[in-house]
Design a protein around this motif. Structure first.
Motif, PDB file in Angstrom:
ATOM      1  N   LYS A 113      -4.854  -1.845  -1.415  1.00 11.92           N
ATOM      2  CA  LYS A 113      -5.620  -1.201  -0.344  1.00 11.92           C
ATOM      3  C   LYS A 113      -5.211  -1.695   1.041  1.00 11.92           C
ATOM      4  CE  LYS A 113      -8.268   0.762  -3.428  1.00 11.92           C
ATOM      5  NZ  LYS A 113      -7.580   1.686  -4.264  1.00 11.92           N
ATOM      6  N   GLY A 114      -4.424  -2.760   1.109  1.00 12.88           N
ATOM      7  CA  GLY A 114      -3.947  -3.265   2.391  1.00 12.88           C
ATOM      8  C   GLY A 114      -4.879  -4.241   3.065  1.00 12.88           C
ATOM      9  N   GLU A 115      -5.847  -4.774   2.331  1.00 13.29           N
ATOM     10  CA  GLU A 115      -6.793  -5.711   2.942  1.00 13.29           C
ATOM     11  C   GLU A 115      -6.110  -7.008   3.362  1.00 13.29           C
ATOM     12  OE1 GLU A 115     -10.005  -6.159   0.191  1.00 13.29           O
ATOM     13  OE2 GLU A 115     -10.502  -4.024   0.261  1.00 13.29           O
ATOM     14  N   HIS A 116      -5.093  -7.435   2.627  1.00 12.46           N
ATOM     15  CA  HIS A 116      -4.395  -8.670   2.990  1.00 12.46           C
ATOM     16  C   HIS A 116      -3.622  -8.499   4.298  1.00 12.46           C
ATOM     17  CE1 HIS A 116      -1.283  -6.326   1.020  1.00 12.46           C
ATOM     18  NE2 HIS A 116      -0.366  -7.166   1.454  1.00 12.46           N
ATOM     19  N   ILE A 117      -3.141  -7.300   4.568  1.00 10.13           N
ATOM     20  CA  ILE A 117      -2.422  -7.049   5.821  1.00 10.13           C
ATOM     21  C   ILE A 117      -3.407  -7.007   6.985  1.00 10.13           C
ATOM     22  CG2 ILE A 117      -0.954  -5.413   7.059  1.00 10.13           C
ATOM     23  CD1 ILE A 117       0.106  -4.535   4.293  1.00 10.13           C
ATOM     24  N   ALA A 118      -4.534  -6.341   6.781  1.00 11.62           N
ATOM     25  CA  ALA A 118      -5.546  -6.257   7.836  1.00 11.62           C
ATOM     26  C   ALA A 118      -6.139  -7.628   8.145  1.00 11.62           C
ATOM     27  CB  ALA A 118      -6.647  -5.293   7.413  1.00 11.62           C
ATOM     28  N   GLU A 119      -6.103  -8.525   7.169  1.00  9.49           N
ATOM     29  CA  GLU A 119      -6.656  -9.859   7.372  1.00  9.49           C
ATOM     30  C   GLU A 119      -5.759 -10.724   8.253  1.00  9.49           C
ATOM     31  OE1 GLU A 119      -7.350 -13.600   4.464  1.00  9.49           O
ATOM     32  OE2 GLU A 119      -8.240 -11.697   3.811  1.00  9.49           O
ATOM     33  N   TYR A 120      -4.446 -10.688   8.016  1.00 13.32           N
ATOM     34  CA  TYR A 120      -3.575 -11.567   8.798  1.00 13.32           C
ATOM     35  C   TYR A 120      -3.007 -10.894  10.043  1.00 13.32           C
ATOM     36  CZ  TYR A 120       0.771  -9.566   6.877  1.00 13.32           C
ATOM     37  OH  TYR A 120       1.799  -8.737   6.524  1.00 13.32           O
ATOM     38  N   ALA A 121      -3.105  -9.580  10.164  1.00 15.34           N
ATOM     39  CA  ALA A 121      -2.627  -8.893  11.369  1.00 15.34           C
ATOM     40  C   ALA A 121      -3.640  -7.833  11.789  1.00 15.34           C
ATOM     41  CB  ALA A 121      -1.266  -8.264  11.108  1.00 15.34           C
ATOM     42  N   PRO A 122      -4.834  -8.248  12.210  1.00 14.19           N
ATOM     43  CA  PRO A 122      -5.866  -7.251  12.529  1.00 14.19           C
ATOM     44  C   PRO A 122      -5.517  -6.376  13.728  1.00 14.19           C
ATOM     45  CG  PRO A 122      -6.598  -9.452  13.125  1.00 14.19           C
ATOM     46  CD  PRO A 122      -5.296  -9.608  12.407  1.00 14.19           C
ATOM     47  N   PRO A 141       0.809  -1.226   0.000  1.00 11.45           N
ATOM     48  CA  PRO A 141       0.000   0.000   0.000  1.00 11.45           C
ATOM     49  C   PRO A 141       0.845   1.280   0.000  1.00 11.45           C
ATOM     50  CG  PRO A 141      -0.883  -1.553   1.580  1.00 11.45           C
ATOM     51  CD  PRO A 141       0.413  -2.113   1.101  1.00 11.45           C
ATOM     52  N   ALA A 142       1.980   1.265   0.684  1.00  7.54           N
ATOM     53  CA  ALA A 142       2.853   2.444   0.690  1.00  7.54           C
ATOM     54  C   ALA A 142       3.432   2.692  -0.700  1.00  7.54           C
ATOM     55  CB  ALA A 142       3.969   2.273   1.711  1.00  7.54           C
ATOM     56  N   ALA A 143       3.790   1.627  -1.409  1.00  7.19           N
ATOM     57  CA  ALA A 143       4.297   1.782  -2.772  1.00  7.19           C
ATOM     58  C   ALA A 143       3.206   2.339  -3.682  1.00  7.19           C
ATOM     59  CB  ALA A 143       4.798   0.442  -3.300  1.00  7.19           C
ATOM     60  N   ASN A 194      -7.403  -1.057  10.716  1.00  5.13           N
ATOM     61  CA  ASN A 194      -8.099  -0.052   9.912  1.00  5.13           C
ATOM     62  C   ASN A 194      -7.251   0.416   8.730  1.00  5.13           C
ATOM     63  OD1 ASN A 194      -6.160   1.357  11.289  1.00  5.13           O
ATOM     64  ND2 ASN A 194      -7.504   3.005  11.951  1.00  5.13           N
ATOM     65  N   LEU A 195      -6.318  -0.397   8.278  1.00  2.95           N
ATOM     66  CA  LEU A 195      -5.436  -0.002   7.177  1.00  2.95           C
ATOM     67  C   LEU A 195      -6.194   0.277   5.880  1.00  2.95           C
ATOM     68  CD1 LEU A 195      -2.536   0.557   6.326  1.00  2.95           C
ATOM     69  CD2 LEU A 195      -2.338  -1.844   5.700  1.00  2.95           C
ATOM     70  N   PRO A 196      -7.170  -0.543   5.466  1.00  3.05           N
ATOM     71  CA  PRO A 196      -7.882  -0.214   4.222  1.00  3.05           C
ATOM     72  C   PRO A 196      -8.577   1.149   4.271  1.00  3.05           C
ATOM     73  CG  PRO A 196      -8.271  -2.496   4.799  1.00  3.05           C
ATOM     74  CD  PRO A 196      -7.549  -1.874   5.957  1.00  3.05           C
ATOM     75  N   ALA A 197      -9.164   1.485   5.402  1.00  2.25           N
ATOM     76  CA  ALA A 197      -9.811   2.797   5.529  1.00  2.25           C
ATOM     77  C   ALA A 197      -8.770   3.909   5.526  1.00  2.25           C
ATOM     78  CB  ALA A 197     -10.636   2.852   6.809  1.00  2.25           C
TER      79      ALA A 197
END
Length: 175
Positions: free
Chosen positions: A144-153, A80-82, A158-161
């Motif tokens: 959007k970072g949904e994969h990160i929020a999924e494995y490290a909630p 997401p940062a990239a 709230n990374l996707p938002a």
């Protein structure tokens, strides 16, 4: 070490593994500027560069460390940062009068969905003209970072938002 009249010492940057001169020659002779994407251990760096006889000139640059100004709270070296850094570069380039470029990933491996292509996707979605193949871009969920929020909630719940809010802030710079 080889010696003799036919021995050729490679250029220093080639010996150090820092420059692929065959690829660089193909990029430099192109008439369009280059969108250079580089990964460090902590940041993503994107630049619009043109080649000149005196040396390369950087016209626009964006670093992932600048994303904090736009409200981004995640890691500065992930997909997401990239994506956001590429978008920030494109917005700045469009404001500076640049219309398009060709992608230069240097010695980074061209793996589909890689962070260098996330930066490309961010730039393209911001309206920058870069020739590319859609198959190499990462999925929207990864950008959007949904994969990160999924494995490290607990760490990135709230990374996707946050990414969506940062996209709005960056695109607000264009207007």
């Amino acid at each position: 070490m080889a010696t003799g009249p036919r021995y050729f010492v490679a250029f220093r940057r080639r010996r150090e593994g820092r420059t692929n001169y065959h690829a660089r020659t193909r990029l430099v002779v192109a008439t369009k500027p280059r969108m250079v994407v580089r990964k460090t251990n902590r940041h993503i760096i994107c630049q619009i560069i043109t080649a000149h006889m005196e040396g390369d000139r950087t016209h626009v640059a964006a670093n992932s460390s600048e994303l904090r100004k736009f409200g981004y709270e995640g890691s500065l070296n992930n997909t997401p940062a990239a994506y956001l850094t590429g978008m920030l570069l494109a917005v700045r380039a469009l404001k500076a009068g640049q219309e398009g470029a060709i992608l230069d990933i240097g010695l980074h491996r061209a793996t589909p969905g890689a962070r260098v292509f996330a930066a490309l996707k961010g730039a393209v979605e911001a309206g920058f003209d870069i020739p590319h193949n859609e198959e190499i871009l990462p999925a929207d969920e990864r950008c959007k970072g949904e994969h990160i929020a999924e494995y490290a909630p607990d760490r990135a719940g709230n990374l996707p938002a946050n990414v969506a809010a940062t996209v709005d802030a960056i695109m607000g710079e264009l207007n």
